[in-house]
Write a protein that holds these residues in place. Structure first.
Motif, PDB file in Angstrom:
ATOM      1  N   LYS A 139       7.942  -4.099  -1.633  1.00  0.00           N
ATOM      2  CA  LYS A 139       7.392  -2.613  -1.696  1.00  0.00           C
ATOM      3  C   LYS A 139       5.990  -2.698  -1.203  1.00  0.00           C
ATOM      4  N   THR A 140       5.897  -1.414  -0.434  1.00  0.00           N
ATOM      5  CA  THR A 140       4.467  -1.374  -0.185  1.00  0.00           C
ATOM      6  C   THR A 140       3.508  -0.677  -1.032  1.00  0.00           C
ATOM      7  N   GLU A 196       4.181   3.182  -1.731  1.00  0.00           N
ATOM      8  CA  GLU A 196       5.227   3.224  -2.274  1.00  0.00           C
ATOM      9  C   GLU A 196       4.845   3.178  -3.920  1.00  0.00           C
ATOM     10  N   PRO A 235      -6.201  -4.794   1.831  1.00  0.00           N
ATOM     11  CA  PRO A 235      -4.751  -4.072   2.048  1.00  0.00           C
ATOM     12  C   PRO A 235      -4.911  -2.723   2.380  1.00  0.00           C
ATOM     13  N   ASP A 290       0.263   0.214   3.605  1.00  0.00           N
ATOM     14  CA  ASP A 290       1.498  -0.356   4.351  1.00  0.00           C
ATOM     15  C   ASP A 290       1.804  -1.529   3.956  1.00  0.00           C
ATOM     16  N   THR A 291       0.836  -2.486   3.296  1.00  0.00           N
ATOM     17  CA  THR A 291       0.921  -3.628   2.922  1.00  0.00           C
ATOM     18  C   THR A 291       2.142  -3.780   1.933  1.00  0.00           C
ATOM     19  N   VAL A 292       2.822  -4.814   2.333  1.00  0.00           N
ATOM     20  CA  VAL A 292       4.255  -5.171   1.495  1.00  0.00           C
ATOM     21  C   VAL A 292       3.695  -6.206   0.484  1.00  0.00           C
TER      22      VAL A 292
END
Length: 563
Positions: free
Chosen positions: A229-230, A233, A259, A262-264
């Motif tokens: 997950k980002t 989120e 980060p 959008d970093t997962v």
């Protein structure tokens, strides 16, 4: 040969502008030296100028009338405007929790001093203008003396009357007003059996609870619900949006980066979190556990740097508007303003002189620094345009007449409260349009002390001509007793109600007393005796509203009771 020197330095029946300036400068010089003398670590500070001026006036010195009015009024304006700039940034923040209680107690104390003065006036037959002077001196409030003199001049013009100078009563009541507050603080310390270290510890514990410092925690991602997950989120809840992820070290590597939303996240990634302690704890629980990884802070490519905002294009904008992450690839984690460390929320509005803690790649930090300024030289230059625009706006505000039925002239905020209010708002919101309000502390102190010195010198020399006659004709020793009552009764109220009813820390009560009486000597005593900034914070919390209340009270006293 030296006749011109005698003409310049000796008293004259018709002094020139040059003589007036010399006499004022002499009063200030002697007063500053007198103010530095201390008895039991207590001095009278700037009020020394008033007493030297009174002595000079008694010895026959006088001032050119129009020049004296200009020096007196302009000095008062500079003084209150500088005070407004100093207390403005923290004033609105203080109107929460204890701040509302402290201001309520302080305003009630202003009413009590007004009531005590009225009772004494009615009981003794003292004239309203003299009692107004005694009242303003007993509470050591210079702006209210200026307000009383101003409204008295207007009433005299309307009624075609002649009235006594309130400065005489002010000068007689002022000494005990300055010293009496300190003596009463010491007395109540004994009564309440105050231990300074215990009070300091209790205050720090309460402050940490009410205003916790930002927490910096390393977190390892171990919760399967976070894998894949980002950050956007996971941190989309309103309560977690102010938790800032400043660094990430990907699992299995030593590479550290900044980060984005959008970093997962992957299993065993390590994150550096900054935010309020409770919010950070929630995020750590949601993502995994606290980490002891040291690599995340050792990467030389990612750095934390404190950058001071000194460019106009970066001021009076929120952090969301600046959008440092998208523009420069860096993150603002904290803001330092007025000695406070604050969380970098998206809606935080940046002012000139704020220091931002910025985290990101070294190459990007250089670009961010160029954008924000970071020029100490820039901060050393006061924005004179903002100062004088603010003074103009303050005088306009202070000149607005507030007609009250039954009073001979309208009530006005005047040349003291008007500039004070404008300065508070300008400093709170960072300036006027593109003109910033930042002023370094040394410049603000100079402006404040220079202004009050001009006011005291002009008032003292002018009042000194009639002080002795007024003292003898009106039994000045009784005036001193009246002033002692006006000084003491409200202080007793503040101490008892603050401590016994609202359980306020005694260090704050001491600062409240100084702020309620707008007394620099009392503040200086508290700072030295208690060795901390707690009294100064309480002083600044109540000072603005109290000053305005005392200005209005002095005017109303004259307008309601002048015969």
């Amino acid at each position: 040969m030296f006749q011109f020197i005698k003409d310049l330095l000796l008293p004259s029946d018709d002094p020139t502008t040059a003589q007036t300036i010399v006499f004022v400068a002499a009063a200030i010089t002697g007063g500053v030296l007198l103010g530095r003398l201390k008895v039991a670590k207590v001095g009278i500070g700037a009020a020394g100028v008033l007493f030297v001026g009174l002595l000079m006036g008694h010895l026959g010195y006088s001032l050119h009338t129009e020049t004296m009015h200009y020096i007196r009024d302009f000095g008062l304006i500079l003084f209150v405007y500088a005070v407004g700039l100093q207390v403005g940034p923290s004033f609105f923040a203080s109107l929460k929790k204890d701040g509302l209680v402290m201001n309520g107690i302080a305003i009630t104390a202003v009413f009590i001093s007004f009531l005590v003065a009225w009772i004494i006036m009615r009981s003794t037959g003292t004239t309203a203008e003299n009692m107004a002077g005694i009242m303003t001196g007993a509470v050591t409030n210079t702006p209210s003396l200026g307000a009383a003199k101003s409204v008295l001049k207007e009433v005299a013009a309307v009624k075609q009357g002649t009235y006594a100078d309130p400065a005489n009563g002010y000068a007689i009541a002022y000494p005990f007003g300055a010293v009496g507050e300190i003596l009463l603080i010491i007395l109540f310390m004994k009564i309440f059996k105050v231990k300074v270290k215990d009070e300091q510890q209790r205050f720090e514990e309460k402050r940490q609870k009410d205003y916790p410092h930002p927490s910096v925690v390393k977190c390892r991602v171990t919760n399967p619900n976070a894998f894949g997950k980002t950050l956007g989120e996971l941190l989309n809840k309103e309560s977690l949006k102010d938790v800032i992820v400043t660094r990430i070290k990907c699992s299995g590597t030593t590479k550290v980066s900044t980060p984005t939303a959008d970093t997962v996240l992957k299993e065993r990634d390590v994150l550096m979190l900054v935010g309020l302690p409770d919010d950070v704890d929630v995020v750590v629980t949601m993502l995994g556990r606290v980490s002891t990884d040291n690599f995340i802070t050792s990467d030389e490519e990612i750095e934390s740097r404190d950058i001071t905002v000194t460019k106009n294009n970066a001021t009076q904008k929120s952090l969301a508007q600046l959008n440092m992450e998208s523009a420069y690839g860096v993150k603002v984690t904290r803001i330092f303003r007025g000695g406070m460390e604050l969380i970098a929320t998206r809606d935080f509005v940046v002012h000139m002189g704020d220091t931002l803690r910025v985290v990101g790649p070294v190459s990007e930090l250089k670009n961010a620094e160029q954008f924000l300024g970071n020029s100490r030289h820039r901060l050393a230059e006061p924005e004179l345009a903002t100062i004088f625009v603010g003074i103009i706006l303050g005088l306009i505000l202070g000149s607005i007449p507030l007609a009250i039925p039954g009073l001979p002239v309208p009530v006005k905020l005047g040349i003291a409260a008007g500039p004070l209010l404008v300065a508070i708002f300008i400093s709170r919101y960072g300036g006027v349009a593109h003109l910033h309000s930042y002023m370094n502390q040394s410049a603000a102190w100079f402006m404040r002390d220079f202004g009050i010195a001009l006011f005291f010198a002009a008032v003292g020399i002018n009042a000194g001509k009639t002080l002795y006659e007024s003292f003898m004709a009106n039994n000045g020793w009784m005036w001193l007793v009246y002033g002692m009552a006006i000084t003491s009764i409200p202080v007793i109220f503040i101490a008892l109600v603050g401590r016994l009813v609202f359980k306020i820390n005694f260090l704050q009560i001491a600062g409240m007393i100084g702020g309620t009486y707008t007394s620099p000597p009392t503040l200086a005593f508290c700072n030295g005796y208690f060795k901390g900034d707690v009294p100064a914070q309480a002083y600044a919390t109540v000072y603005p509203l109290v000053t305005i209340a005392r200005i209005l009270a002095a005017q109303l006293f004259i307008l309601l009771f002048l015969q």
